[in-house]
Design a protein around this motif. Structure first.
Motif, PDB file in Angstrom:
ATOM      1  N   MET B   1      -2.100  -0.558  13.865  1.00  0.00           N
ATOM      2  CA  MET B   1      -1.707  -1.515  12.833  1.00  0.00           C
ATOM      3  C   MET B   1      -0.921  -0.817  11.722  1.00  0.00           C
ATOM      4  SD  MET B   1      -4.040  -4.452  11.083  1.00  0.00           S
ATOM      5  CE  MET B   1      -5.339  -3.438  10.429  1.00  0.00           C
ATOM      6  N   TRP B   2      -1.423   0.355  11.289  1.00  0.00           N
ATOM      7  CA  TRP B   2      -0.704   1.074  10.240  1.00  0.00           C
ATOM      8  C   TRP B   2      -0.069   2.342  10.792  1.00  0.00           C
ATOM      9  CZ3 TRP B   2      -5.963  -0.287   8.520  1.00  0.00           C
ATOM     10  CH2 TRP B   2      -5.971  -1.462   7.770  1.00  0.00           C
ATOM     11  N   GLU B   3       1.216   2.505  10.549  1.00  0.00           N
ATOM     12  CA  GLU B   3       1.860   3.739  10.972  1.00  0.00           C
ATOM     13  C   GLU B   3       2.188   4.563   9.737  1.00  0.00           C
ATOM     14  OE1 GLU B   3       5.196   1.933  12.817  1.00  0.00           O
ATOM     15  OE2 GLU B   3       3.861   0.675  13.986  1.00  0.00           O
ATOM     16  N   LYS B   4       2.490   5.815   9.970  1.00  0.00           N
ATOM     17  CA  LYS B   4       2.927   6.701   8.885  1.00  0.00           C
ATOM     18  C   LYS B   4       1.980   6.685   7.683  1.00  0.00           C
ATOM     19  CE  LYS B   4       7.707   5.637   9.591  1.00  0.00           C
ATOM     20  NZ  LYS B   4       8.761   4.994   8.859  1.00  0.00           N
ATOM     21  N   VAL B   5       0.676   6.731   7.974  1.00  0.00           N
ATOM     22  CA  VAL B   5      -0.288   6.803   6.883  1.00  0.00           C
ATOM     23  C   VAL B   5      -0.412   8.256   6.435  1.00  0.00           C
ATOM     24  CG1 VAL B   5      -2.700   6.495   6.248  1.00  0.00           C
ATOM     25  CG2 VAL B   5      -1.550   4.795   7.668  1.00  0.00           C
ATOM     26  N   HIS B   6      -0.423   8.481   5.114  1.00  0.00           N
ATOM     27  CA  HIS B   6      -0.634   9.825   4.594  1.00  0.00           C
ATOM     28  C   HIS B   6      -2.137  10.076   4.570  1.00  0.00           C
ATOM     29  CE1 HIS B   6       3.608  10.244   3.242  1.00  0.00           C
ATOM     30  NE2 HIS B   6       3.524   8.934   3.263  1.00  0.00           N
ATOM     31  N   VAL B   7      -2.620  10.821   5.579  1.00  0.00           N
ATOM     32  CA  VAL B   7      -4.056  10.881   5.836  1.00  0.00           C
ATOM     33  C   VAL B   7      -4.831  11.528   4.684  1.00  0.00           C
ATOM     34  CG1 VAL B   7      -5.836  11.714   7.388  1.00  0.00           C
ATOM     35  CG2 VAL B   7      -3.665  10.888   8.311  1.00  0.00           C
ATOM     36  N   VAL B   8      -4.340  12.675   4.188  1.00  0.00           N
ATOM     37  CA  VAL B   8      -5.085  13.367   3.128  1.00  0.00           C
ATOM     38  C   VAL B   8      -5.209  12.470   1.895  1.00  0.00           C
ATOM     39  CG1 VAL B   8      -5.130  15.383   1.624  1.00  0.00           C
ATOM     40  CG2 VAL B   8      -4.314  15.609   3.978  1.00  0.00           C
ATOM     41  N   GLU B   9      -4.106  11.857   1.513  1.00  0.00           N
ATOM     42  CA  GLU B   9      -4.133  10.958   0.353  1.00  0.00           C
ATOM     43  C   GLU B   9      -5.147   9.844   0.576  1.00  0.00           C
ATOM     44  OE1 GLU B   9      -0.166   9.527  -0.155  1.00  0.00           O
ATOM     45  OE2 GLU B   9       0.657  11.533  -0.489  1.00  0.00           O
ATOM     46  N   LEU B  10      -5.128   9.297   1.799  1.00  0.00           N
ATOM     47  CA  LEU B  10      -6.014   8.179   2.105  1.00  0.00           C
ATOM     48  C   LEU B  10      -7.482   8.604   2.006  1.00  0.00           C
ATOM     49  CD1 LEU B  10      -6.306   5.250   3.007  1.00  0.00           C
ATOM     50  CD2 LEU B  10      -6.290   6.040   5.362  1.00  0.00           C
ATOM     51  N   VAL B  11      -7.788   9.793   2.555  1.00  0.00           N
ATOM     52  CA  VAL B  11      -9.177  10.253   2.549  1.00  0.00           C
ATOM     53  C   VAL B  11      -9.672  10.460   1.112  1.00  0.00           C
ATOM     54  CG1 VAL B  11     -10.699  12.174   3.165  1.00  0.00           C
ATOM     55  CG2 VAL B  11      -9.092  11.245   4.852  1.00  0.00           C
ATOM     56  N   VAL B  12      -8.871  11.153   0.299  1.00  0.00           N
ATOM     57  CA  VAL B  12      -9.271  11.378  -1.090  1.00  0.00           C
ATOM     58  C   VAL B  12      -9.472  10.039  -1.797  1.00  0.00           C
ATOM     59  CG1 VAL B  12      -8.561  12.341  -3.317  1.00  0.00           C
ATOM     60  CG2 VAL B  12      -8.104  13.609  -1.213  1.00  0.00           C
ATOM     61  N   PHE B  13      -8.549   9.128  -1.578  1.00  0.00           N
ATOM     62  CA  PHE B  13      -8.617   7.811  -2.207  1.00  0.00           C
ATOM     63  C   PHE B  13      -9.901   7.090  -1.810  1.00  0.00           C
ATOM     64  CE2 PHE B  13      -7.821   3.238  -2.242  1.00  0.00           C
ATOM     65  CZ  PHE B  13      -7.248   3.047  -3.494  1.00  0.00           C
ATOM     66  N   VAL B  14     -10.188   7.071  -0.506  1.00  0.00           N
ATOM     67  CA  VAL B  14     -11.352   6.321  -0.019  1.00  0.00           C
ATOM     68  C   VAL B  14     -12.650   6.940  -0.532  1.00  0.00           C
ATOM     69  CG1 VAL B  14     -12.673   5.733   2.053  1.00  0.00           C
ATOM     70  CG2 VAL B  14     -10.208   5.353   1.999  1.00  0.00           C
ATOM     71  N   VAL B  15     -12.739   8.276  -0.503  1.00  0.00           N
ATOM     72  CA  VAL B  15     -13.972   8.934  -0.958  1.00  0.00           C
ATOM     73  C   VAL B  15     -14.246   8.597  -2.421  1.00  0.00           C
ATOM     74  CG1 VAL B  15     -14.993  11.181  -1.504  1.00  0.00           C
ATOM     75  CG2 VAL B  15     -13.917  10.799   0.729  1.00  0.00           C
ATOM     76  N   LYS B 156       0.610   0.772  -0.632  1.00  0.00           N
ATOM     77  CA  LYS B 156       1.916   0.780   0.023  1.00  0.00           C
ATOM     78  C   LYS B 156       2.434   2.212   0.138  1.00  0.00           C
ATOM     79  CE  LYS B 156       5.161  -2.931  -0.912  1.00  0.00           C
ATOM     80  NZ  LYS B 156       6.035  -3.472  -1.985  1.00  0.00           N
ATOM     81  N   THR B 157       2.281   2.980  -0.942  1.00  0.00           N
ATOM     82  CA  THR B 157       2.774   4.357  -0.953  1.00  0.00           C
ATOM     83  C   THR B 157       1.983   5.221   0.019  1.00  0.00           C
ATOM     84  OG1 THR B 157       3.256   3.988  -3.273  1.00  0.00           O
ATOM     85  CG2 THR B 157       3.424   6.240  -2.483  1.00  0.00           C
ATOM     86  N   ILE B 158       0.668   4.970   0.111  1.00  0.00           N
ATOM     87  CA  ILE B 158      -0.146   5.736   1.060  1.00  0.00           C
ATOM     88  C   ILE B 158       0.289   5.419   2.486  1.00  0.00           C
ATOM     89  CG2 ILE B 158      -2.495   6.069   1.956  1.00  0.00           C
ATOM     90  CD1 ILE B 158      -3.572   5.636  -0.800  1.00  0.00           C
ATOM     91  N   GLY B 159       0.832   4.232   2.689  1.00  0.00           N
ATOM     92  CA  GLY B 159       1.295   3.866   4.027  1.00  0.00           C
ATOM     93  C   GLY B 159       0.514   2.716   4.623  1.00  0.00           C
ATOM     94  N   LEU B 160      -0.458   2.181   3.855  1.00  0.00           N
ATOM     95  CA  LEU B 160      -1.228   1.048   4.361  1.00  0.00           C
ATOM     96  C   LEU B 160      -0.443  -0.238   4.150  1.00  0.00           C
ATOM     97  CD1 LEU B 160      -4.860   1.816   3.174  1.00  0.00           C
ATOM     98  CD2 LEU B 160      -3.840   2.164   5.414  1.00  0.00           C
ATOM     99  N   THR B 161       0.616  -0.373   4.886  1.00  0.00           N
ATOM    100  CA  THR B 161       1.423  -1.565   4.760  1.00  0.00           C
ATOM    101  C   THR B 161       2.004  -1.878   6.128  1.00  0.00           C
ATOM    102  OG1 THR B 161       3.256  -2.580   3.578  1.00  0.00           O
ATOM    103  CG2 THR B 161       3.505  -0.266   4.144  1.00  0.00           C
ATOM    104  N   GLY B 162       2.534  -3.046   6.283  1.00  0.00           N
ATOM    105  CA  GLY B 162       3.073  -3.378   7.591  1.00  0.00           C
ATOM    106  C   GLY B 162       3.704  -4.744   7.560  1.00  0.00           C
ATOM    107  N   ALA B 336      -0.775  16.754  -1.425  1.00  0.00           N
ATOM    108  CA  ALA B 336      -1.352  15.473  -1.020  1.00  0.00           C
ATOM    109  C   ALA B 336      -2.705  15.203  -1.672  1.00  0.00           C
ATOM    110  CB  ALA B 336      -1.475  15.431   0.506  1.00  0.00           C
ATOM    111  N   TRP B 337      -3.561  16.244  -1.816  1.00  0.00           N
ATOM    112  CA  TRP B 337      -4.892  15.988  -2.379  1.00  0.00           C
ATOM    113  C   TRP B 337      -4.776  15.513  -3.826  1.00  0.00           C
ATOM    114  CZ3 TRP B 337      -6.372  18.690  -6.702  1.00  0.00           C
ATOM    115  CH2 TRP B 337      -5.676  19.879  -6.983  1.00  0.00           C
ATOM    116  N   PHE B 338      -3.798  16.090  -4.571  1.00  0.00           N
ATOM    117  CA  PHE B 338      -3.661  15.679  -5.976  1.00  0.00           C
ATOM    118  C   PHE B 338      -3.081  14.278  -6.065  1.00  0.00           C
ATOM    119  CE2 PHE B 338      -1.665  15.468 -10.154  1.00  0.00           C
ATOM    120  CZ  PHE B 338      -2.711  15.870 -10.961  1.00  0.00           C
ATOM    121  N   ALA B 339      -2.122  13.969  -5.178  1.00  0.00           N
ATOM    122  CA  ALA B 339      -1.585  12.609  -5.144  1.00  0.00           C
ATOM    123  C   ALA B 339      -2.700  11.619  -4.840  1.00  0.00           C
ATOM    124  CB  ALA B 339      -0.472  12.499  -4.102  1.00  0.00           C
ATOM    125  N   GLY B 340      -3.615  12.024  -3.939  1.00  0.00           N
ATOM    126  CA  GLY B 340      -4.760  11.167  -3.614  1.00  0.00           C
ATOM    127  C   GLY B 340      -5.606  10.869  -4.837  1.00  0.00           C
TER     128      GLY B 340
END
Lengths: 78, 543
Positions: B1-15, B156-162, B336-340
């Motif tokens: 469903m989501w492509e090109k997700v920035h994984v590190v940013e996403l993980v930091v964000f979710v945690v 959107k910037t993290i990549g969770l868009t479609g 990426a971690w700081f952007a997260g």
């Protein structure tokens, strides 16, 4: 109906002359002639930006002075 | 469903997001009340917050995620005009210094919870109170929706868009469901506790950005230079640039002044104010809250940093979504971690005001519609229950706004919201100082200001849109021979005041009956040593 006739007690300094100081940080930031220019710059910031940021300090100083001069001290003097 | 997700940013964000959500649920036990089944507890956190909590709470409440995303976006697009946020948030504290303590005192004395409660007690008019309540709710709803726009810019910037609706909106629905659940359980204590984390993250992120970014981009000289070059290249738009021009200076100062008048009329600001313990907490905060203004001013300049870093905003529905420039700037210039962390700060930053706004709107519904018109005998426990459910309804409404309508619609509505909330100025803010106005005249003034304000907003056009294109009303439409524009809200409230004053004189001349004033002059100066009023002053006064 109608206005309360008796003069208001003023336990919290609402009528203190110090409160008039508050007008300064309200009026000064609303005069573009003071800050709408590039020169003089300050650490590369155009006047427009550094002076308006400096107005924050003006606001803080004023509210601090007014608070200190009007707060209740123990026995309720002003 | 989501492509090109920035994984590190996403993980930091979710945690970080989950950690904060856990805090939201635990908050019900923080400064634990005897019972949560009372509006003073659920809706105002016990009315007992000290200076520090109040600073975080009101700071997190007023300086919303949307502000943190939209102000730099405005600077990025238009330059100096976007900097109005700085004078706006400088003048506001001296302006409300004497106003808020009066509101606090009279609310403490009479057990008032909302601005409409005050109008009800002061002017003895359920109709006027209803108008104030509806104005508050209508102005708040799109404001909540805008917080979602803030979160979406980050996602959107993290990549969770479609392309599909589900892909675009699922993350935000999950985030809002969690928010709704802990607000339901913990009330105002949840955003108050979360505000500590949110604001700390924001301070760390912005200060780091302010020191690191210029070094990366060749110093402030280069940053301002790049901005100047960009504005020089857009000759088509005469109203952008590093400085104001002759035609937008009036707009700049009236927008700053009008926005400052409006801010503390918003129900969520009043909620933050009434949750504080005493008058001194508020006065001290008038000196401490400008720390956030400094933060906002520095953040605004990141809009220029984004120009220097050659950021290209992500595509929006029709035009490029400039709200993504700050998130993109962090993504391109930092690890990426700081952007997260930065994204989490913005995302969590949206939750605090969204929670407080939904609580404030729910309180308005409960106190000024439910209790006034549907169940006059409501007990405090029933009030709390209704408010909790109303807060859910408000959030679902805001969510639907974002999912079903173009986000641009929420942005437009919020702009209108500022103009309409200003129309409560005569009854709420001026009402704190004088009972001179007649209740009927205040209603007439409200109608006039509202009508005139809508007419002006309708007639604002720009290159892409014929109507509703902003709040910068051209004075030429009123017959003046000038290219200057003015903030429509301020003109509307002046019209409102004129009608209210004229109406008062006329109604008094014909001796038309006015409402009773339940408040007395000394009520506006009481402090915490005076016993707190009950939430039902009517019955108490009769007994």
């Amino acid at each position: 109906m109608g206005e309360p006739a008796q003069p208001a007690p003023d336990p919290a300094g609402d009528r203190s002359p110090w409160n008039w100081l508050l007008i300064i940080p309200i009026v000064v930031p609303l005069i573009p002639a003071l800050f709408n220019a590039i020169e003089p710059t300050f650490i590369s910031f155009p006047l427009f930006y550094w002076l308006q940021l400096a107005f924050i300090a003006l606001g803080v100083a004023t509210t601090t002075v007014v608070y200190q001069m009007t707060k209740k001290r123990g026995g309720g003097d002003r | 469903m989501w492509e090109k997700v920035h994984v590190v940013e996403l993980v930091v964000f979710v945690v970080l997001f989950l950690a904060v959500s856990a805090m939201g649920f635990v908050a019900a036990r923080w400064r634990r009340p005897a019972t949560m089944e009372h509006l003073d507890e659920w809706g105002l956190g016990g009315r007992n917050f000290g200076s520090w909590i109040t600073w975080f709470l009101i700071g997190g409440d007023l300086y919303t995620a949307y502000t943190f995303v939209a102000v730099p976006a405005l600077i990025f697009g238009a330059g100096a005009m976007g900097f109005f946020a700085v004078p706006y948030t400088v003048i506001i504290y001296p302006m409300v210094f004497l106003v808020l303590v009066r509101l606090w005192s009279v609310s403490h004395k009479h057990g008032l919870v909302t601005p409409a409660d005050f109008v009800r007690a002061r002017f003895g008019s359920p109709t006027l109170a209803l108008l104030v309540a509806i104005t508050g709710i209508v102005a708040t709803m799109p404001y909540i929706a805008l917080q979602l726009v803030g979160i979406e810019a980050v996602l959107k910037t993290i990549g969770l868009t479609g392309t599909s609706t589900v892909a675009r909106h699922l993350p935000i629905i999950i985030a809002f469901a969690i928010l709704a659940a802990y607000t339901y359980q913990s009330g105002l204590r949840a955003p108050a506790l979360i505000a500590f984390v949110k604001d700390s993250l924001i301070y760390i992120v912005i200060l780091a950005a302010i020191f690191i970014l210029p070094a990366k981009l060749g110093g402030w000289d280069a940053i301002f230079g790049a901005a100047q070059a960009k504005f020089d290249a857009t000759k088509a738009n005469p109203n952008d640039g590093l400085l104001l021009n002759a035609n937008n200076q009036l707009q700049y100062i009236t927008l700053a002044f009008g926005s400052a008048l409006a801010l503390f009329l918003y129900p969520h600001s009043v909620t933050g104010v009434l949750a504080s313990k005493n008058r001194n907490v508020l006065k001290r905060n008038m000196s401490a809250l400008p720390a956030y203004s400094l933060l906002l001013g520095l953040l605004a300049l990141l809009g220029y940093a984004a120009i220097a870093a050659k950021i290209v905003p992500l595509p929006g529905t029709k035009t490029p979504d400039t709200n993504t420039v700050v998130p993109l700037l962090f993504q391109s210039e930092f690890p990426a971690w700081f952007a997260g962390i930065a994204f989490a700060a913005i995302g969590i930053g949206a939750l605090v005001p969204a929670a407080i706004m939904s609580i404030a709107a729910a309180n308005l519904f409960t106190r000024n519609i439910y209790k006034e018109y549907l169940n006059k005998e409501a007990s405090p426990a029933q009030e709390a229950k209704v408010s909790k459910i109303a807060s859910l309804v408000v959030k679902v409404g805001a969510l639907l706004c974002i999912i079903l309508l173009d986000p641009q619609f929420s942005i437009d509505l919020q702009l209108i919201g500022g103009v309409i909330i200003l129309q409560t100025l005569p009854s709420v803010a001026i009402g704190l100082f004088t009972r001179w106005f007649h209740k009927g005249a205040l209603i007439a003034g409200w109608v006039a200001g509202m009508g005139f304000g809508m007419w002006m907003l309708y007639n604002v056009s720009n290159a892409v849109r014929d109507h509703w294109a902003g709040s910068n009303f051209p004075l030429s439409k009123l017959g003046f021979d000038t290219k200057m524009t003015i903030y429509a809200g301020l003109v509307a409230v002046v019209a409102n005041l004129l009608v209210a004053a004229l109406g008062t004189v006329v109604l008094r001349a014909f001796s038309v009956a006015d409402g009773a004033d339940k408040t007395a002059q000394p009520d506006y100066f009481v402090d915490e040593d005076t016993p707190r009023g009950t939430a039902t002053p009517t019955e108490a006064a009769v007994a």
